[in-house]
Design a protein around this motif. Structure first.
Motif, PDB file in Angstrom:
ATOM      1  N   THR A   1      -6.319 -17.556  24.179  1.00 15.63           N
ATOM      2  CA  THR A   1      -5.311 -18.201  25.027  1.00 15.63           C
ATOM      3  C   THR A   1      -4.303 -18.924  24.143  1.00 15.63           C
ATOM      4  OG1 THR A   1      -6.946 -18.540  26.774  1.00 15.63           O
ATOM      5  CG2 THR A   1      -4.922 -19.837  26.887  1.00 15.63           C
ATOM      6  N   PRO A   2      -3.010 -18.620  24.252  1.00 12.18           N
ATOM      7  CA  PRO A   2      -2.019 -19.218  23.350  1.00 12.18           C
ATOM      8  C   PRO A   2      -1.978 -20.744  23.456  1.00 12.18           C
ATOM      9  CG  PRO A   2      -1.057 -17.371  24.575  1.00 12.18           C
ATOM     10  CD  PRO A   2      -2.389 -17.661  25.192  1.00 12.18           C
ATOM     11  N   SER A   3      -2.103 -21.389  22.306  1.00 17.80           N
ATOM     12  CA  SER A   3      -1.970 -22.849  22.253  1.00 17.80           C
ATOM     13  C   SER A   3      -1.056 -23.282  21.109  1.00 17.80           C
ATOM     14  CB  SER A   3      -3.349 -23.505  22.092  1.00 17.80           C
ATOM     15  OG  SER A   3      -3.962 -23.083  20.888  1.00 17.80           O
ATOM     16  N   PHE A   4      -0.378 -22.296  20.510  1.00 13.98           N
ATOM     17  CA  PHE A   4       0.521 -22.533  19.372  1.00 13.98           C
ATOM     18  C   PHE A   4       1.958 -22.551  19.897  1.00 13.98           C
ATOM     19  CE2 PHE A   4       1.505 -22.424  14.881  1.00 13.98           C
ATOM     20  CZ  PHE A   4       2.703 -21.753  14.783  1.00 13.98           C
ATOM     21  N   TYR A   5       2.652 -23.666  19.743  1.00  8.30           N
ATOM     22  CA  TYR A   5       3.998 -23.825  20.308  1.00  8.30           C
ATOM     23  C   TYR A   5       5.037 -24.040  19.206  1.00  8.30           C
ATOM     24  CZ  TYR A   5       2.249 -23.966  25.065  1.00  8.30           C
ATOM     25  OH  TYR A   5       1.682 -23.626  26.261  1.00  8.30           O
ATOM     26  N   ILE A   6       6.233 -23.508  19.450  1.00 11.19           N
ATOM     27  CA  ILE A   6       7.347 -23.628  18.504  1.00 11.19           C
ATOM     28  C   ILE A   6       8.505 -24.288  19.231  1.00 11.19           C
ATOM     29  CG2 ILE A   6       8.909 -22.380  16.944  1.00 11.19           C
ATOM     30  CD1 ILE A   6       6.854 -19.985  17.299  1.00 11.19           C
ATOM     31  N   ASN A   7       9.050 -25.321  18.656  1.00 15.32           N
ATOM     32  CA  ASN A   7      10.175 -26.043  19.247  1.00 15.32           C
ATOM     33  C   ASN A   7      11.361 -25.939  18.293  1.00 15.32           C
ATOM     34  OD1 ASN A   7      12.061 -28.183  19.947  1.00 15.32           O
ATOM     35  ND2 ASN A   7      10.466 -28.951  21.315  1.00 15.32           N
ATOM     36  N   ASP A   8      12.355 -25.108  18.662  1.00 14.17           N
ATOM     37  CA  ASP A   8      13.523 -24.914  17.800  1.00 14.17           C
ATOM     38  C   ASP A   8      14.402 -26.159  17.740  1.00 14.17           C
ATOM     39  OD1 ASP A   8      13.099 -22.347  16.845  1.00 14.17           O
ATOM     40  OD2 ASP A   8      13.933 -21.405  18.633  1.00 14.17           O
ATOM     41  N   ASP A   9      14.492 -26.882  18.841  1.00 12.51           N
ATOM     42  CA  ASP A   9      15.348 -28.072  18.857  1.00 12.51           C
ATOM     43  C   ASP A   9      14.865 -29.104  17.832  1.00 12.51           C
ATOM     44  OD1 ASP A   9      16.961 -27.073  20.848  1.00 12.51           O
ATOM     45  OD2 ASP A   9      15.750 -27.910  22.459  1.00 12.51           O
ATOM     46  N   LYS A  10      13.550 -29.312  17.789  1.00 13.30           N
ATOM     47  CA  LYS A  10      12.998 -30.310  16.880  1.00 13.30           C
ATOM     48  C   LYS A  10      12.610 -29.709  15.532  1.00 13.30           C
ATOM     49  CE  LYS A  10      11.257 -33.121  20.707  1.00 13.30           C
ATOM     50  NZ  LYS A  10      10.060 -33.719  21.354  1.00 13.30           N
ATOM     51  N   GLY A  11      12.574 -28.381  15.458  1.00  8.58           N
ATOM     52  CA  GLY A  11      12.324 -27.727  14.178  1.00  8.58           C
ATOM     53  C   GLY A  11      10.884 -27.792  13.702  1.00  8.58           C
ATOM     54  N   PHE A  12       9.905 -27.800  14.618  1.00 10.05           N
ATOM     55  CA  PHE A  12       8.521 -27.805  14.171  1.00 10.05           C
ATOM     56  C   PHE A  12       7.656 -26.919  15.060  1.00 10.05           C
ATOM     57  CE2 PHE A  12       6.545 -30.136  17.557  1.00 10.05           C
ATOM     58  CZ  PHE A  12       7.433 -31.114  17.953  1.00 10.05           C
ATOM     59  N   TYR A  13       6.472 -26.547  14.544  1.00  8.57           N
ATOM     60  CA  TYR A  13       5.464 -25.848  15.331  1.00  8.57           C
ATOM     61  C   TYR A  13       4.240 -26.759  15.428  1.00  8.57           C
ATOM     62  CZ  TYR A  13       3.511 -24.795  10.689  1.00  8.57           C
ATOM     63  OH  TYR A  13       3.030 -24.899   9.413  1.00  8.57           O
ATOM     64  N   HIS A  14       3.427 -26.513  16.463  1.00  5.11           N
ATOM     65  CA  HIS A  14       2.213 -27.318  16.638  1.00  5.11           C
ATOM     66  C   HIS A  14       1.186 -26.510  17.408  1.00  5.11           C
ATOM     67  CE1 HIS A  14      -0.224 -30.966  16.974  1.00  5.11           C
ATOM     68  NE2 HIS A  14      -0.501 -30.570  18.214  1.00  5.11           N
ATOM     69  N   CYS A  15      -0.035 -26.551  16.954  1.00  8.36           N
ATOM     70  CA  CYS A  15      -1.140 -25.903  17.666  1.00  8.36           C
ATOM     71  C   CYS A  15      -2.008 -26.987  18.300  1.00  8.36           C
ATOM     72  CB  CYS A  15      -1.985 -25.054  16.717  1.00  8.36           C
ATOM     73  SG  CYS A  15      -3.416 -24.298  17.560  1.00  8.36           S
ATOM     74  N   PHE A  16      -2.200 -26.887  19.621  1.00 12.04           N
ATOM     75  CA  PHE A  16      -3.020 -27.858  20.327  1.00 12.04           C
ATOM     76  C   PHE A  16      -4.507 -27.540  20.211  1.00 12.04           C
ATOM     77  CE2 PHE A  16       0.145 -30.464  22.311  1.00 12.04           C
ATOM     78  CZ  PHE A  16       1.269 -29.648  22.369  1.00 12.04           C
ATOM     79  N   GLY A  17      -4.811 -26.396  19.558  1.00 12.28           N
ATOM     80  CA  GLY A  17      -6.214 -26.050  19.359  1.00 12.28           C
ATOM     81  C   GLY A  17      -6.758 -26.542  18.038  1.00 12.28           C
ATOM     82  N   CYS A  18      -6.006 -26.292  16.939  1.00 11.12           N
ATOM     83  CA  CYS A  18      -6.500 -26.670  15.616  1.00 11.12           C
ATOM     84  C   CYS A  18      -5.644 -27.738  14.950  1.00 11.12           C
ATOM     85  CB  CYS A  18      -6.598 -25.447  14.712  1.00 11.12           C
ATOM     86  SG  CYS A  18      -4.991 -24.730  14.253  1.00 11.12           S
ATOM     87  N   SER A  19      -4.576 -28.177  15.659  1.00  9.36           N
ATOM     88  CA  SER A  19      -3.684 -29.247  15.174  1.00  9.36           C
ATOM     89  C   SER A  19      -2.811 -28.833  13.997  1.00  9.36           C
ATOM     90  CB  SER A  19      -4.487 -30.505  14.797  1.00  9.36           C
ATOM     91  OG  SER A  19      -5.147 -31.018  15.947  1.00  9.36           O
ATOM     92  N   ALA A  20      -2.692 -27.525  13.736  1.00  8.29           N
ATOM     93  CA  ALA A  20      -1.747 -27.080  12.705  1.00  8.29           C
ATOM     94  C   ALA A  20      -0.344 -27.532  13.099  1.00  8.29           C
ATOM     95  CB  ALA A  20      -1.801 -25.563  12.569  1.00  8.29           C
ATOM     96  N   HIS A  21       0.390 -28.070  12.144  1.00  7.49           N
ATOM     97  CA  HIS A  21       1.693 -28.655  12.450  1.00  7.49           C
ATOM     98  C   HIS A  21       2.577 -28.557  11.214  1.00  7.49           C
ATOM     99  CE1 HIS A  21       4.400 -31.499  14.605  1.00  7.49           C
ATOM    100  NE2 HIS A  21       4.737 -31.845  13.365  1.00  7.49           N
ATOM    101  N   GLY A  22       3.861 -28.256  11.433  1.00  8.65           N
ATOM    102  CA  GLY A  22       4.761 -28.218  10.286  1.00  8.65           C
ATOM    103  C   GLY A  22       6.136 -27.708  10.655  1.00  8.65           C
ATOM    104  N   ASP A  23       6.982 -27.596   9.630  1.00 13.65           N
ATOM    105  CA  ASP A  23       8.339 -27.092   9.813  1.00 13.65           C
ATOM    106  C   ASP A  23       8.464 -25.737   9.130  1.00 13.65           C
ATOM    107  OD1 ASP A  23       9.752 -29.308   7.250  1.00 13.65           O
ATOM    108  OD2 ASP A  23       8.304 -27.665   7.129  1.00 13.65           O
ATOM    109  N   ALA A  24       9.705 -25.280   8.921  1.00 12.22           N
ATOM    110  CA  ALA A  24       9.918 -23.949   8.342  1.00 12.22           C
ATOM    111  C   ALA A  24       9.339 -23.853   6.936  1.00 12.22           C
ATOM    112  CB  ALA A  24      11.413 -23.635   8.329  1.00 12.22           C
ATOM    113  N   ILE A  25       9.507 -24.893   6.145  1.00 12.55           N
ATOM    114  CA  ILE A  25       8.976 -24.871   4.772  1.00 12.55           C
ATOM    115  C   ILE A  25       7.457 -24.836   4.808  1.00 12.55           C
ATOM    116  CG2 ILE A  25       8.902 -26.114   2.590  1.00 12.55           C
ATOM    117  CD1 ILE A  25      11.630 -27.325   3.330  1.00 12.55           C
TER     118      ILE A  25
END
Length: 619
Positions: A45-69
């Protein structure tokens, strides 16, 4: 090598994160964001989200978080500098060379941010003090209340050459000049740039003041004065009110671009917090890209005067090359001589909301503008319109969108200039009783007419289509159904037509290797069609775009599909027209005559569509 925060911020701003991640991960729209199954852990079940306005991704399952770099370093394993270089190359930016003074420059940029923030505080204090009485009166006349003025940080620059310089003297003249707050003239002491003006702070996406716009109090020129380009401020990449509008845009699902600062402020006070404005120039490609990060179809509500409408069409032309499926612009037409500020003050927010709801699509605005650009009384003038529309559509980089615009403009052109129905006066009946009109029943298609519809293929056009199919064999499979339904006379040309379709069907079934021109010609030569296929490929005999060897493949594909459609439709139209003409000649009836007129127009439309594909129109 030391990378400044300003460089990294710009690099992130120029990178569309969803596009970067979408290269290796399947993503889908989720409102204003994108989502996917997390690439950092197994999930269904998808829990990985990408927000272009704020420039970051975040996974609500494993808490992976970061920007393009972080994406390139964590997900693809690149070293930090390699990730920066890859993103910079894609964004068209030069990575700063190794420079021992880089840290000093970064610290200097930090100092500039502090300087302009202190200038904003100075101007705000002046507005609310004794010196700001005239500026406050301007705001009152324009209906801007005190809360709105404070929310936007409005201020006042005293009519003095040294007030700000003295207030910020701790920074030194050189730094004040670099920040655009002082003007430096050779052999003279630097002096305040902004004097006797209502001051409007300009902020970056993070809400930091980076520059100012100053509106004159009373009479004088220029009416608006902006900060010059500085290490903090690039006006071609900045949108006024971007920091506040981003949040409002996520709630409303739209963004509104207007011409001026006061329009933005008045709209925000009226409840339209998602408004932004360019900074005294026409919208640039960078600003349009920034708008698209906020909404798929930004609304442009420029002033209703000539200058505003020219700015709107310039924005339309600049947006065309960068259109994508679902991504466009729409245009709000304001009453002549009014801007959004005037409208919301005189007619209220609801009047502006109604205009937003009736926004004009980009294709409509371009068609309307080009149709009114020049007289269209002569064939040459109409050909000029056709050429302009074709050139504009040709700038679109996305092949699917380009195809749709080519078709849209062709259809509009054909419909607009199709012959009008011929006016007629009912004639005296030649059959039946006196005073009574005789109306014969509509006869069924005769065998002759049916045969014409099945086999009356235009041989010249058929040759061109065959040549195009040999040059572009991939198009055979795309149009195989309609090609299989057509028949030619039982001669060499007809047999070649059937052979080409048969080869494509067999190739589609086998799928062992791609069918290209060389392979198709080899197969046809084995069946005895080498000479006729060679003759068809002679460019000078068939002057259509898709028969030429050196021609844009995408355009040729579109034009070949159009030719096939015309090839299939013309016999049916000719047959139906012959049938309607025979009915009219046999005995007059309104229905038969109207059908004849409609078919004459339809035939003219097909001829126009075919003329668009001729090389003469491209030269």
């Amino acid at each position: 090598m030391s990378l400044t925060p300003a460089f990294l911020d710009e690099l992130r701003a120029r990178t569309t994160l969803s596009t970067l991640i979408g290269r290796t991960v399947k993503i889908t729209r989720a409102g204003r964001e994108w989502r996917a199954c997390c690439p950092f852990h197994n999930e269904k079940t998808p829990s990985f989200y990408i927000n272009d306005d704020k420039g970051f991704y975040h996974c609500f399952g494993c808490s992976a978080h970061g920007d393009a770099i972080r994406w390139l370093t964590d997900q693809q394993g690149l070293p930090f500098m390699d990730a920066v270089k890859e993103l910079a190359a894609a964004a068209g930016m030069d990575v700063p060379a190794a420079d021992p003074r880089a840290a000093e420059k970064a610290e200097r940029a930090k100092g500039l941010h502090e300087l302009v923030a202190d200038a904003a505080s100075f101007f705000a204090d002046q507005l609310h003090g004794i010196a700001g009485q005239a500026a406050r009166a301007v705001l009152e006349r324009r209906g801007i209340n005190a809360d709105t003025a404070r929310a936007f940080g409005l201020g006042y620059a005293p009519d003095s050459r040294t007030k700000l310089k003295e207030a910020l003297k701790s920074y030194g003249d050189a730094m004040l000049v670099e920040a655009g707050m002082l003007i430096s003239v050779e052999n003279k002491e630097p002096y305040d740039r902004f004097r006797g003006r209502l001051m409007i702070p300009i902020r970056d996406a993070r809400g930091r003041v980076i520059a100012f716009g100053g509106r004159i109090i009373g009479e004088g020129e220029p009416k608006y004065l902006n900060s010059p380009e500085t290490p903090l401020f690039d006006k071609g990449r900045t949108l006024y009110n971007l920091d506040r509008a981003a949040a409002a845009s996520r709630k409303s699902g739209r963004v509104i671009a207007v011409e001026g600062y006061m329009d933005v402020i008045a709209l925000a006070q009226a409840g339209f917090g998602e408004a932004v404005a360019p900074l005294g120039t026409a919208l640039t490609e960078h600003q349009i890209e920034r708008l698209w990060r906020m909404a798929d179809v930004p609304l442009l509500a420029f002033d209703g005067d000539g200058a505003g409408q020219k700015a709107a069409i310039r924005a339309a032309h600049r947006a065309l090359p960068h259109l994508a499926p679902g991504r466009s612009l729409a245009f709000v037409t304001l009453p002549h001589g009014q801007d959004p500020d005037d409208l919301v003050r005189s007619a209220g927010p609801q009047a502006f909301e109604q205009l937003l709801a009736a926004a004009q699509p980009l294709a409509d605005r371009i068609w309307q503008h080009e149709l009114a650009a020049e007289p269209l009384d002569t064939p040459e003038q109409r050909a000029g319109l056709k050429r302009r529309l074709s050139d504009l559509a040709g700038t679109i980089q996305d092949a699917n969108v380009r195809h749709e615009y080519v078709q849209e403009f062709r259809n509009r052109f054909d419909a607009h200039f199709a012959p009008a129905p011929r006016a007629f006066t009912p004639r005296t009946p030649t059959r039946g009783k006196a005073g009574q009109r005789w109306q014969p029943p509509e006869p069924p298609p005769s065998p002759t007419v049916q045969a014409l519809g099945a086999t009356g293929i235009d041989r010249v056009l058929a040759k061109a289509v065959l040549a195009g199919l040999i040059r572009h064999p991939a198009e055979i499979a795309r149009h195989v159904e309609i090609l299989s339904s057509m028949r030619l006379a039982d001669d060499a040309l007809g047999r070649l037509f059937e052979a080409v379709v048969d080869v494509a069907l067999e190739d589609q079934a086998l799928e062992d290797q791609a069918l290209d021109t060389a392979r198709l010609r080899t197969i046809l030569a084995a069946s005895g069609f080498d000479q006729i296929s060679s003759e068809l490929l002679r460019a000078d005999t068939l002057p259509f775009t898709f028969t030429q060897k050196e021609w844009d493949a995408g355009r040729a594909s579109l034009d070949l599909g159009e030719a096939i459609a015309v090839l299939a439709a013309r016999p049916q139209v000719d047959a139906a027209l012959a049938e309607a003409t025979a009915a009219v000649q046999a005995g007059f009836s309104d229905a038969a005559f109207e059908r004849q007129v409609a078919l004459v127009r339809r035939k003219a439309e097909l001829e126009l569509r075919l003329a668009n594909l001729m090389l003469a129109d491209e030269e």
